[in-house]
Design an enzyme around this catalytic site. Structure first.
Site, short mmCIF file in Angstrom:
data_model
loop_
_atom_site.label_atom_id
_atom_site.label_comp_id
_atom_site.label_asym_id
_atom_site.label_seq_id
_atom_site.Cartn_x
_atom_site.Cartn_y
_atom_site.Cartn_z
CG LEU A 65 27.96 -13.80 25.97
CD1 LEU A 65 28.86 -13.51 24.78
CD2 LEU A 65 28.77 -14.38 27.12
CE LYS A 170 14.64 -9.37 26.83
NZ LYS A 170 13.89 -9.87 27.97
P1 NAD Z 1 24.76 -12.14 34.10
O1 NAD Z 1 25.59 -10.91 34.18
O2 NAD Z 1 24.25 -12.81 35.32
O3 NAD Z 1 25.55 -13.28 33.24
C1 NAD Z 1 26.35 -13.02 32.14
C2 NAD Z 1 27.52 -14.01 32.17
O4 NAD Z 1 28.30 -13.86 30.97
C3 NAD Z 1 28.48 -13.79 33.34
O5 NAD Z 1 28.59 -14.99 34.09
C4 NAD Z 1 29.79 -13.39 32.68
O6 NAD Z 1 30.94 -13.84 33.38
C5 NAD Z 1 29.66 -14.08 31.33
N1 NAD Z 1 30.53 -13.54 30.29
C6 NAD Z 1 30.68 -12.26 29.88
N2 NAD Z 1 31.55 -12.19 28.85
C7 NAD Z 1 31.94 -13.46 28.60
C8 NAD Z 1 32.83 -14.05 27.65
N3 NAD Z 1 33.50 -13.31 26.75
N4 NAD Z 1 33.01 -15.39 27.67
C9 NAD Z 1 32.33 -16.14 28.57
N5 NAD Z 1 31.48 -15.66 29.49
C10 NAD Z 1 31.29 -14.32 29.50
O7 NAD Z 1 23.56 -11.75 33.12
P2 NAD Z 1 22.14 -12.52 32.97
O8 NAD Z 1 21.19 -11.95 33.96
O9 NAD Z 1 22.38 -13.99 32.91
O10 NAD Z 1 21.69 -11.94 31.54
C11 NAD Z 1 22.27 -12.42 30.33
C12 NAD Z 1 21.51 -11.79 29.17
O11 NAD Z 1 20.13 -12.17 29.25
C13 NAD Z 1 21.54 -10.25 29.16
O12 NAD Z 1 21.63 -9.80 27.85
C14 NAD Z 1 20.20 -9.87 29.79
O13 NAD Z 1 19.77 -8.60 29.35
C15 NAD Z 1 19.32 -11.00 29.28
N6 NAD Z 1 18.16 -11.33 30.14
C16 NAD Z 1 18.27 -11.43 31.49
C17 NAD Z 1 17.14 -11.76 32.25
C18 NAD Z 1 17.22 -11.88 33.76
O14 NAD Z 1 16.14 -11.98 34.40
N7 NAD Z 1 18.40 -11.92 34.37
C19 NAD Z 1 15.92 -11.99 31.63
C20 NAD Z 1 15.83 -11.92 30.24
C21 NAD Z 1 16.96 -11.59 29.50
#
Ligand code: NAD
Length: 296
Positions: A65, A170
């Site tokens: 999330l 992290k």
């Molecule tokens: P994103 O915004 O693309 O995806 C998050 C998803 O969570 C969305 O699809 C949203 O609809 C869903 N969501 C939110 N609340 C929800 C709920 N209550 N129930 C169900 N679904 C719910 O974000 P992301 O890029 O996939 O990143 C996710 C996590 O990973 C973050 O904490 C981010 O900091 C971390 N992260 C991201 C990357 C990257 O390159 N994108 C790399 C490392 C870590």
């Protein structure tokens, strides 16, 4: 093969869930965005109508999330923990505040559930390739149980320490990432403003002492690397607002321990200025626009 509930199918969660299906696990998935659920259902996952339905009967629950508030809302306010089988293992891969991770882990423990924080590094490319780095906080037994699942999505798995320690590590990593992406952008903009070709300069830096993850794999300049978000209009990838969140977590951690993070704070201010221009959903490597748009 395990039955796994996967909640949060965004830029990272979707490819991670795909890799679990490819490895033969039986997935039940949920996201607030219906198209995200449909994408996984087309690959063989069972679509759940809500998070409670997703975790019913699951041996492992994985969440990916955006931020602390989403994780606390789901597990604590909505009391998802109460719907999870007592024998199940809970793995939260989101990047959140260490205190939030400890709070949710303590609530899980109070219900007899094993839980680890397992934030990831490696970007969307690593998520697709199944080569993520997992940085785990929690008890060693729980990590051992999680290993077969984590190994389907990642290559390097570290035990940082007790609950919340994965998040601390992290946050340190991402503070450095934010700084180095801004620094790389600044160096490229300087070179281009002085007549250099961005690709030539990037090749030189990649084989010189300024080389880093951005110059090797994730160049911020459009057209230098075909696969990088910079060459796709900064779509997908790791959002500016997610980087801003992580730099905010670094600032909070610094305040709580009276640590000095002058470069981390400067980077946070740069991403904050950048986001204020309406770029929050773009990949964070678009920070280069702060330099190039100004020059234009
Ligand atoms: P994103 O915004 O693309 O995806 C998050 C998803 O969570 C969305 O699809 C949203 O609809 C869903 N969501 C939110 N609340 C929800 C709920 N209550 N129930 C169900 N679904 C719910 O974000 P992301 O890029 O996939 O990143 C996710 C996590 O990973 C973050 O904490 C981010 O900091 C971390 N992260 C991201 C990357 C990257 O390159 N994108 C790399 C490392 C870590």
């Amino acid at each position: 093969m395990s039955s796994i509930a996967f909640i949060g199918l965004g830029n990272m969660g979707a490819p991670m869930a795909h890799n679990l299906i490819k490895a033969g696990h039986q997935l039940t998935v949920f996201d607030l965005v219906p198209q995200a659920v449909q994408g996984l259902a087309a690959a063989g996952a069972r679509a759940a109508a809500d998070a409670t339905e997703a975790v019913k009967g699951a041996e492992v629950v994985v969440t990916m999330l955006p931020a602390s508030k989403h994780v606390e809302a789901l597990y604590l306010a909505d009391d998802l923990l109460a719907a999870i089988d007592a024998a199940a293992l809970v793995i939260d891969c989101s990047t959140i505040a260490p205190d939030s991770a400890r709070k949710v882990a303590a609530a899980a423990k109070a219900r007899g559930l094993a839980m680890i924080d397992a934030p990831v590094s490696g970007g969307t490319g690593g998520a697709v390739a199944g080569t993520l780095t997992f940085i785990v906080g929690g008890e060693a037994d729980a990590l051992q149980r999680a290993m077969p699942v984590l190994q389907c999505m990642g290559k390097n798995i570290f035990h940082a320490g007790a609950a919340g320690a994965g998040q601390v590590a992290k946050i340190c990593n991402n503070m450095l990432l934010g700084i180095l992406m801004a620094g790389t952008s600044e160096a490229l903009a300087l070179g281009v403003a002085n007549g250099l070709d961005p690709k030539v300069l990037s090749d030189i830096i990649a084989k010189s002492s300024g080389r880093n993850w951005a110059t090797e794999l994730y160049n911020p300049w459009p057209g230098v690397m075909d696969h990088a978000p910079a060459s796709k209009g900064y779509a997908g990838g790791f959002g500016v607002d997610l980087m801003l969140k992580d730099l905010g977590l670094a600032a909070e951690s610094a305040l709580s321990t009276r640590s000095s993070i002058p470069l981390g704070e400067l980077a946070r201010n740069l991403y904050s200025l950048h986001s204020a221009a309406g770029t929050g959903k773009l990949d964070f490597s678009s920070i280069v626009k702060l330099y190039t748009d100004k020059a234009a």
